[in-house]
Motif scaffolding. Sequence first.
Motif, mmCIF file in Angstrom:
data_model
loop_
_atom_site.group_PDB
_atom_site.id
_atom_site.type_symbol
_atom_site.label_atom_id
_atom_site.label_comp_id
_atom_site.label_asym_id
_atom_site.label_seq_id
_atom_site.Cartn_x
_atom_site.Cartn_y
_atom_site.Cartn_z
ATOM 1 N N GLU A 349 -52.272 -0.008 33.148
ATOM 2 C CA GLU A 349 -53.561 -0.515 32.700
ATOM 3 C C GLU A 349 -54.549 -0.439 33.873
ATOM 4 O O GLU A 349 -54.650 -1.354 34.687
ATOM 5 N N ILE A 350 -55.232 0.675 33.959
ATOM 6 C CA ILE A 350 -56.203 0.904 35.041
ATOM 7 C C ILE A 350 -57.603 0.860 34.450
ATOM 8 O O ILE A 350 -57.883 1.533 33.446
ATOM 9 N N ASP A 351 -58.463 0.079 35.056
ATOM 10 C CA ASP A 351 -59.859 0.012 34.621
ATOM 11 C C ASP A 351 -60.469 1.411 34.662
ATOM 12 O O ASP A 351 -60.426 2.095 35.695
ATOM 13 N N SER A 352 -61.035 1.851 33.551
ATOM 14 C CA SER A 352 -61.562 3.215 33.459
ATOM 15 C C SER A 352 -62.716 3.467 34.427
ATOM 16 O O SER A 352 -63.026 4.627 34.727
ATOM 17 N N THR A 353 -63.324 2.409 34.928
ATOM 18 C CA THR A 353 -64.417 2.611 35.897
ATOM 19 C C THR A 353 -63.900 3.195 37.212
ATOM 20 O O THR A 353 -64.691 3.716 38.006
ATOM 21 N N LEU A 354 -62.595 3.131 37.455
ATOM 22 C CA LEU A 354 -62.033 3.674 38.687
ATOM 23 C C LEU A 354 -61.782 5.177 38.604
ATOM 24 O O LEU A 354 -61.593 5.830 39.633
ATOM 25 N N TYR A 355 -61.710 5.722 37.412
ATOM 26 C CA TYR A 355 -61.214 7.081 37.215
ATOM 27 C C TYR A 355 -61.962 8.137 38.014
ATOM 28 O O TYR A 355 -61.370 9.138 38.437
ATOM 29 N N HIS A 356 -63.258 7.965 38.216
ATOM 30 C CA HIS A 356 -64.059 9.015 38.855
ATOM 31 C C HIS A 356 -64.238 8.806 40.356
ATOM 32 O O HIS A 356 -64.969 9.562 41.004
#
Length: 476
Positions: A349-356
């Motif tokens: 469960e990784i916050d999608s704001t971290l993806y980039h």
Amino acid sequence: MHDSIKSLLKRERRLQLTLVIVPIVFIIGNLFFVQSYIRSVDNIVKANDVSERIGTRTIDELWLLVHQQITISDFKADNNIIKVREQLEKLKQKSKTSHEVMTLNIALRLTTMLEKQSNEIIENLKAEAPVATNFELMNSIKNTVEITDDTIENFIGIEIGLSKSRSDNSKRLVVVFLIFESGLLLFNSYAIKKNNRLMVNEIENPINDLKKMSDALAQNHLEYRIQNYPQNELGKLSESMNTMAEQLNVLMAENALKQYNLAQSELRTLQSQITPHFIYNSLDAIISLASLGELDLVQKMTYALSDFFRISLSKGRDFILVEKEIQHITDYLTILKIRYGETLDYKIEIDSTLYHYQMLKIILQPIVENAIYHGTKLVRRTGMIEISGELITNNMHFYVKDNGKGIEKEHLAKLNHDLANGLSSEFNEGYGLFNVNKRLLLYYDNKAKITLDSTYEVGTIVHIVIPTNCIEDERH
């Protein structure tokens, strides 16, 4: 001509009759061994349950009684010793051989001894005898429990031997059945041979080539290449292996120009991705799945392994997107989940704001590997790995949580102390953890850190902090 046709038809009728009769005879004869085998397996399962119950559960229950955390009446009404006796009696009723019965009789006598010893504890409690009296009695009970557990283990060994014998007898019947049936199945020989050739050319030989390459890479022969590979999933894996070997040569040359600590850390990290142990197990699992016809799982595992290597290389880049790092650990856990089945589970469960955001690659995988091999594999319960991440101010926070063995307080304090020392720390254990810590410090200075929080016999949480604004462009 007529006689020849008649003879052929007669032989065909005989073969058809054999095809009908032999399976019936085989099934009837095999039923006896199958039922016996099932009984042995059932006994093994139940004996394992007894073994678990007689061990720590009984000792813990008696300690609760000694410390008067449970009442005497509750203990007498329902306790593990009573349940163990009931289960042993049931096993004895189902046992057929004298060896089984004799072993269970010994276990029952030991259970009777445990009952007497527990009654002595109760009498001491009623008489308000000194606590030390029951403490001494508990030492005797521990010895009795260990002997009882050993006896049950002996019974399990007997049952395993019986199940093997019965299984062997069943296998011999299968061989006889196959011998009789083979004459009627000759017309399938061409298809079988053709299929075998296909399996050898498309699966077995490519996997053998991959294993040879992994041997060569393990011995530091990085010039080794796979020359010919099929146009399937194994072909993609072979191509990735060749690419990885090429990139390793480049990376090793570049690392030689870096400072000693950075060179050592980077090289070991990249080499750890191609350890023969991991590759062997993965390839052996693919072979096993292929032989079982699990082509969907073969494809899934092969793609995961290929993608795992591809992200590990990342065309020689040190930094990758967080999204790629998460995919890298997903591939790794996918492979292990297929191998270990229900004994391992995971949640990401990784916050999608971290993806980039960009991050140093191969940070999470060694931490997860530690969590599995030094945590969840040391406990009997289903291993659970939980990976989460969030953005707090200008830092990325990742958490790798497991429900494994955990770390004792003194050792936990030492590990956190060594992690805090950073590049100056010397370590002989926790290689993956300290290697990741050194790499983070070399690239991010003291703005990155790793801390551990653990409860012994419950689990461990590894907290990784990585800044979002401290990446040099030349390292991308």
